[in-house]
Design a protein around this motif. Sequence first.
Motif, PDB file in Angstrom:
ATOM      1  N   THR A 221       0.869  -1.174   0.000  1.00 27.73           N
ATOM      2  CA  THR A 221       0.000   0.000   0.000  1.00 27.73           C
ATOM      3  C   THR A 221       0.903   1.221   0.000  1.00 27.73           C
ATOM      4  N   GLY A 224       1.008   8.601  -1.028  1.00 24.59           N
ATOM      5  CA  GLY A 224       0.122   9.316  -1.936  1.00 24.59           C
ATOM      6  C   GLY A 224       0.621  10.683  -2.347  1.00 24.59           C
ATOM      7  N   CYS A 226      -0.455  12.726  -4.688  1.00 26.85           N
ATOM      8  CA  CYS A 226      -1.609  12.832  -5.582  1.00 26.85           C
ATOM      9  C   CYS A 226      -1.658  14.205  -6.245  1.00 26.85           C
ATOM     10  N   THR A 345       2.820   8.443  -7.209  1.00 22.70           N
ATOM     11  CA  THR A 345       3.108   7.201  -6.491  1.00 22.70           C
ATOM     12  C   THR A 345       2.096   6.115  -6.838  1.00 22.70           C
ATOM     13  N   GLY A 346       1.361   6.319  -7.939  1.00 24.99           N
ATOM     14  CA  GLY A 346       0.402   5.311  -8.382  1.00 24.99           C
ATOM     15  C   GLY A 346      -0.858   5.268  -7.560  1.00 24.99           C
ATOM     16  N   HIS A 347      -1.184   6.363  -6.897  1.00 25.89           N
ATOM     17  CA  HIS A 347      -2.320   6.387  -5.969  1.00 25.89           C
ATOM     18  C   HIS A 347      -3.559   6.971  -6.632  1.00 25.89           C
ATOM     19  N   ALA A 368      -2.199   5.134 -12.496  1.00 23.70           N
ATOM     20  CA  ALA A 368      -2.493   5.206 -11.071  1.00 23.70           C
ATOM     21  C   ALA A 368      -3.638   4.256 -10.750  1.00 23.70           C
ATOM     22  N   ALA A 369      -3.780   3.942  -9.473  1.00 24.83           N
ATOM     23  CA  ALA A 369      -4.852   3.040  -9.051  1.00 24.83           C
ATOM     24  C   ALA A 369      -6.221   3.657  -9.260  1.00 24.83           C
ATOM     25  N   THR A 395      -1.116   0.246  -4.309  1.00 21.31           N
ATOM     26  CA  THR A 395      -0.578   0.963  -5.465  1.00 21.31           C
ATOM     27  C   THR A 395       0.264   0.050  -6.347  1.00 21.31           C
ATOM     28  N   ARG A 401      -5.438  -3.744  -6.604  1.00 23.15           N
ATOM     29  CA  ARG A 401      -5.025  -2.369  -6.874  1.00 23.15           C
ATOM     30  C   ARG A 401      -6.145  -1.428  -6.458  1.00 23.15           C
TER      31      ARG A 401
END
Length: 424
Positions: A221, A224, A226, A345-347, A368-369, A395, A401
Amino acid sequence: MELLEICQNAKELTGKMGTLDTNTKNQALLQVADGLVKDAETILAANQEDVLRGKKNGMPEGLLDRLMLNQARIEQMAEGIRQVAALDDLIGEVLFEKKRPNGLMIGKKRVPLGVVGIIYEARPNVTADAFALCFKTGNVVILKGGSDAISSNIAIVSSIRKSLKICNLPEQVVSLIEDTSRETAAAFMKMNEYVDVLIPRGGAGLIRAVVNQATIPVIETGTGNCHVFVDESADFEMAIKIILNAKTQRIGVCNACESLVIHEKIVDAFMPQLVAALQEKNVEVRADEASYEATLSQKENGIKKELLTKASEADFGTEYLDYKLSVKTVASVDEAIAHINRYNTGHSETIVTNNYQNAEQFLNEVDAACVYVNASTRFTDGFEFGFGAEIGISTQKLHARGPMGLEALTSTKYVIRGNGQIRE
């Protein structure tokens, strides 16, 4: 209780937990929810100990917000558990079944993961959420919270166990490792003989340590960083409303906006309005050259210069968890997407736009997720997604995901029925 004993006890319960019927699980969850509310006074007193200790130790405001409980937050924890109880029970669900030419019936059904370990920081709500989701999916959970929230976690687990006892269920389906030392945490990460999956929830340092040290499979996990991208066609009023919500509603959460991207065609008109609104919330803006100059272009705009600084390269990749926001100016949607995919961060990422084509490109190309159009990143949450609660926001790209609800805590197995077939 010693760590090894906790893990051994948990492993021994997996068979029993995997066969609990839906009604038994739901009634127990409702009892736990009611119990938390009844025990609120005790839980809040314990939480106050943690908060006072955190303040004494200089804990940042954003982390204190995550740590602090009040009556409303306990009610929300209980409501999350009730929502989990109301959700369909996935365990035992037959995903498919087919007959082979030799007469074998091959089926696939959903089963628990087994023993789930959670390592987390100063977030006592995770204690209740993790129990509810693991219990509903027939898993046994071992919790390893940080020292910052140890009093709160002990009180919450004590309340949960009291409710389980009332329902004639084994208390050990949820265990808290009360030793908060790093040595015990490191030992827990290597209990792969007993623990089936490990889920870290916390800052980048904690997550990195678990990923690097664990011999148990890890669901990562992430942190973030974002972004909100304000496109050239964006409605300014909507954009400012979304940014204020994403940045300031709760600063210490992983779905808060940390970085802003603005199209260069609107930067001169938009930045002074935005910064004025952010400064009412005492948000420090760390702006690139173009957005910095645009903010100061209006002489009588009342901008507090102490809350406006020039961004460094490091700012674009920083999860502040504070009243701080980086700003990057771009010349196109392509450049915005490239910047976000480099630093995120893929959030959770969002675009504010009135251009359908740009919205679709953003949805399709941002990695991103959770990717939004014209909405705050703050919605990335199991409760908001209708999962009742969440075990974390993944993430990574394998197994799960985004906000992880019940399905993310299950695996599958094949069930094959025959009548004497042998392989020739």
